[in-house]
Design a protein around this motif. Structure first.
Motif, mmCIF file in Angstrom:
data_model
loop_
_atom_site.group_PDB
_atom_site.id
_atom_site.type_symbol
_atom_site.label_atom_id
_atom_site.label_comp_id
_atom_site.label_asym_id
_atom_site.label_seq_id
_atom_site.Cartn_x
_atom_site.Cartn_y
_atom_site.Cartn_z
ATOM 1 N N ILE A 91 0.851 -1.189 0.000
ATOM 2 C CA ILE A 91 0.000 0.000 0.000
ATOM 3 C C ILE A 91 0.889 1.242 0.000
ATOM 4 C CG2 ILE A 91 -1.765 1.315 1.281
ATOM 5 C CD1 ILE A 91 -2.809 -1.396 0.390
ATOM 6 N N TYR A 92 0.632 2.156 -0.932
ATOM 7 C CA TYR A 92 1.236 3.481 -0.855
ATOM 8 C C TYR A 92 0.321 4.335 0.014
ATOM 9 C CZ TYR A 92 4.632 2.886 -4.698
ATOM 10 O OH TYR A 92 5.680 2.493 -5.496
ATOM 11 N N GLU A 93 0.870 4.905 1.075
ATOM 12 C CA GLU A 93 0.144 5.876 1.891
ATOM 13 C C GLU A 93 0.629 7.255 1.451
ATOM 14 O OE1 GLU A 93 0.910 4.916 5.966
ATOM 15 O OE2 GLU A 93 -0.268 3.072 5.866
ATOM 16 N N ILE A 94 -0.278 8.018 0.874
ATOM 17 C CA ILE A 94 0.074 9.317 0.301
ATOM 18 C C ILE A 94 -0.694 10.401 1.040
ATOM 19 C CG2 ILE A 94 0.046 10.729 -1.788
ATOM 20 C CD1 ILE A 94 0.116 8.047 -3.369
ATOM 21 N N ARG A 95 0.029 11.383 1.547
ATOM 22 C CA ARG A 95 -0.594 12.516 2.226
ATOM 23 C C ARG A 95 -0.535 13.725 1.303
ATOM 24 N NH1 ARG A 95 1.423 9.241 5.870
ATOM 25 N NH2 ARG A 95 0.204 8.732 7.719
ATOM 26 N N LEU A 96 -1.709 14.363 1.141
ATOM 27 C CA LEU A 96 -1.856 15.534 0.283
ATOM 28 C C LEU A 96 -2.312 16.730 1.092
ATOM 29 C CD1 LEU A 96 -4.211 14.124 -2.510
ATOM 30 C CD2 LEU A 96 -1.751 14.335 -2.680
ATOM 31 N N LEU A 97 -1.846 17.876 0.708
ATOM 32 C CA LEU A 97 -2.366 19.123 1.237
ATOM 33 C C LEU A 97 -3.243 19.721 0.143
ATOM 34 C CD1 LEU A 97 -2.337 21.045 3.622
ATOM 35 C CD2 LEU A 97 -0.420 22.231 2.537
ATOM 36 N N ARG A 98 -4.546 19.757 0.401
ATOM 37 C CA ARG A 98 -5.509 20.235 -0.595
ATOM 38 C C ARG A 98 -5.674 21.739 -0.469
ATOM 39 N NH1 ARG A 98 -9.340 15.900 -2.292
ATOM 40 N NH2 ARG A 98 -9.806 17.461 -3.836
ATOM 41 N N SER A 99 -6.245 22.345 -1.513
ATOM 42 C CA SER A 99 -6.517 23.772 -1.444
ATOM 43 C C SER A 99 -7.454 24.013 -0.270
ATOM 44 C CB SER A 99 -7.143 24.272 -2.746
ATOM 45 O OG SER A 99 -8.371 23.646 -2.969
ATOM 46 N N GLY A 100 -7.255 25.084 0.438
ATOM 47 C CA GLY A 100 -8.038 25.350 1.636
ATOM 48 C C GLY A 100 -7.377 24.791 2.881
ATOM 49 N N GLY A 101 -6.285 24.043 2.712
ATOM 50 C CA GLY A 101 -5.512 23.582 3.854
ATOM 51 C C GLY A 101 -5.866 22.220 4.411
ATOM 52 N N ALA A 102 -6.807 21.494 3.794
ATOM 53 C CA ALA A 102 -7.164 20.166 4.297
ATOM 54 C C ALA A 102 -6.026 19.175 4.035
ATOM 55 C CB ALA A 102 -8.440 19.662 3.627
ATOM 56 N N LEU A 103 -5.676 18.402 5.050
ATOM 57 C CA LEU A 103 -4.681 17.342 4.910
ATOM 58 C C LEU A 103 -5.429 16.035 4.698
ATOM 59 C CD1 LEU A 103 -1.683 16.624 4.985
ATOM 60 C CD2 LEU A 103 -1.945 16.212 7.435
ATOM 61 N N VAL A 104 -5.114 15.336 3.606
ATOM 62 C CA VAL A 104 -5.822 14.122 3.223
ATOM 63 C C VAL A 104 -4.816 12.987 3.072
ATOM 64 C CG1 VAL A 104 -7.234 13.066 1.405
ATOM 65 C CG2 VAL A 104 -7.590 15.455 2.017
ATOM 66 N N ARG A 105 -5.190 11.799 3.576
ATOM 67 C CA ARG A 105 -4.363 10.605 3.380
ATOM 68 C C ARG A 105 -5.098 9.653 2.458
ATOM 69 N NH1 ARG A 105 -2.812 6.067 7.805
ATOM 70 N NH2 ARG A 105 -3.930 4.600 6.526
ATOM 71 N N LEU A 106 -4.408 9.239 1.403
ATOM 72 C CA LEU A 106 -4.938 8.245 0.478
ATOM 73 C C LEU A 106 -4.195 6.941 0.691
ATOM 74 C CD1 LEU A 106 -4.891 10.350 -2.802
ATOM 75 C CD2 LEU A 106 -6.877 9.877 -1.381
ATOM 76 N N ASP A 107 -4.915 5.850 0.771
ATOM 77 C CA ASP A 107 -4.315 4.520 0.760
ATOM 78 C C ASP A 107 -4.521 3.981 -0.646
ATOM 79 O OD1 ASP A 107 -3.619 4.668 3.430
ATOM 80 O OD2 ASP A 107 -5.443 3.680 4.115
ATOM 81 N N VAL A 108 -3.410 3.677 -1.320
ATOM 82 C CA VAL A 108 -3.452 3.289 -2.724
ATOM 83 C C VAL A 108 -2.818 1.912 -2.893
ATOM 84 C CG1 VAL A 108 -2.745 3.936 -5.063
ATOM 85 C CG2 VAL A 108 -3.268 5.728 -3.385
ATOM 86 N N ASP A 109 -3.534 1.010 -3.556
ATOM 87 C CA ASP A 109 -2.989 -0.312 -3.851
ATOM 88 C C ASP A 109 -1.781 -0.114 -4.767
ATOM 89 O OD1 ASP A 109 -2.463 -2.842 -5.148
ATOM 90 O OD2 ASP A 109 -4.438 -3.505 -4.490
ATOM 91 N N ALA A 110 -0.606 -0.521 -4.299
ATOM 92 C CA ALA A 110 0.634 -0.294 -5.037
ATOM 93 C C ALA A 110 0.739 -1.170 -6.283
ATOM 94 C CB ALA A 110 1.835 -0.536 -4.127
ATOM 95 N N ARG A 111 -0.067 -2.214 -6.362
ATOM 96 C CA ARG A 111 -0.026 -3.122 -7.515
ATOM 97 C C ARG A 111 -0.714 -2.529 -8.737
ATOM 98 N NH1 ARG A 111 -3.894 -6.348 -8.958
ATOM 99 N NH2 ARG A 111 -4.875 -6.186 -6.918
ATOM 100 N N ASP A 112 -1.857 -1.834 -8.513
ATOM 101 C CA ASP A 112 -2.615 -1.349 -9.668
ATOM 102 C C ASP A 112 -3.047 0.123 -9.575
ATOM 103 O OD1 ASP A 112 -4.710 -1.385 -7.854
ATOM 104 O OD2 ASP A 112 -5.753 -3.065 -8.790
ATOM 105 N N GLY A 113 -2.736 0.792 -8.476
ATOM 106 C CA GLY A 113 -3.056 2.212 -8.348
ATOM 107 C C GLY A 113 -4.472 2.523 -7.896
ATOM 108 N N THR A 114 -5.229 1.512 -7.503
ATOM 109 C CA THR A 114 -6.596 1.730 -7.023
ATOM 110 C C THR A 114 -6.573 2.416 -5.661
ATOM 111 O OG1 THR A 114 -7.363 -0.256 -8.155
ATOM 112 C CG2 THR A 114 -8.758 0.588 -6.378
ATOM 113 N N VAL A 115 -7.357 3.482 -5.521
ATOM 114 C CA VAL A 115 -7.475 4.150 -4.231
ATOM 115 C C VAL A 115 -8.397 3.311 -3.360
ATOM 116 C CG1 VAL A 115 -8.231 6.227 -3.015
ATOM 117 C CG2 VAL A 115 -7.027 6.432 -5.192
ATOM 118 N N LEU A 116 -7.847 2.833 -2.253
ATOM 119 C CA LEU A 116 -8.588 1.947 -1.354
ATOM 120 C C LEU A 116 -9.317 2.707 -0.257
ATOM 121 C CD1 LEU A 116 -5.748 -0.687 -0.929
ATOM 122 C CD2 LEU A 116 -7.750 -0.843 -2.441
ATOM 123 N N GLY A 117 -8.787 3.860 0.102
ATOM 124 C CA GLY A 117 -9.400 4.643 1.156
ATOM 125 C C GLY A 117 -8.877 6.057 1.136
ATOM 126 N N ILE A 118 -9.689 6.951 1.636
ATOM 127 C CA ILE A 118 -9.301 8.354 1.732
ATOM 128 C C ILE A 118 -9.753 8.844 3.103
ATOM 129 C CG2 ILE A 118 -11.416 9.075 0.541
ATOM 130 C CD1 ILE A 118 -9.792 11.480 -0.534
#
Length: 109
Positions: free
Chosen positions: A72-99
């Motif tokens: 799993i790639y755990e990716i943290r993003l800073l969105r416009s407006g300042g929201a911090l979001v964590r995406l869990d992404v299946d590293a095999r195929d790039g499917t977002v498993l959770g946000i």
């Protein structure tokens, strides 16, 4: 400043996945590199290209973890407006498993 930080974080992760095991140091890096070489995970750049198209924001942190037999790639993003979001992404195929947004209880996309 954020762009510089993002570039540094992404650069370090890419470097760890693209250099030899001895230079990376540690079993975690060796396992991640081996998974990439075996085709069990997509290259980080491929994952980030997809994430950046679907979830606009600045990448501030990336981790590659092994969870329940799956990479799993755990990716943290800073969105416009300042929201911090964590995406869990299946590293095999790039499917977002959770946000999950900071303070969120783990909603699914």
């Amino acid at each position: 400043m954020r762009t510089l930080l993002t570039s540094c974080v992404v650069g370090v992760v890419v470097a760890v996945l693209s250099i030899g095991p001895a230079a990376a140091g540690g079993d975690d890096h060796d396992r991640a590199r081996a998974a990439l070489e075996r085709g069990e995970v997509l290259p980080l750049r491929t994952i980030l290209d997809k994430v950046e198209r679907e979830y606009p924001g600045k990448v501030v942190d990336v981790e590659l973890e092994r969870e329940q037999g799956r990479w799993i790639y755990e990716i943290r993003l800073l969105r416009s407006g300042g929201a911090l979001v964590r995406l869990d992404v299946d590293a095999r195929d790039g499917t977002v498993l959770g946000i999950r947004a900071k303070g969120d209880n783990g909603g699914k996309p």
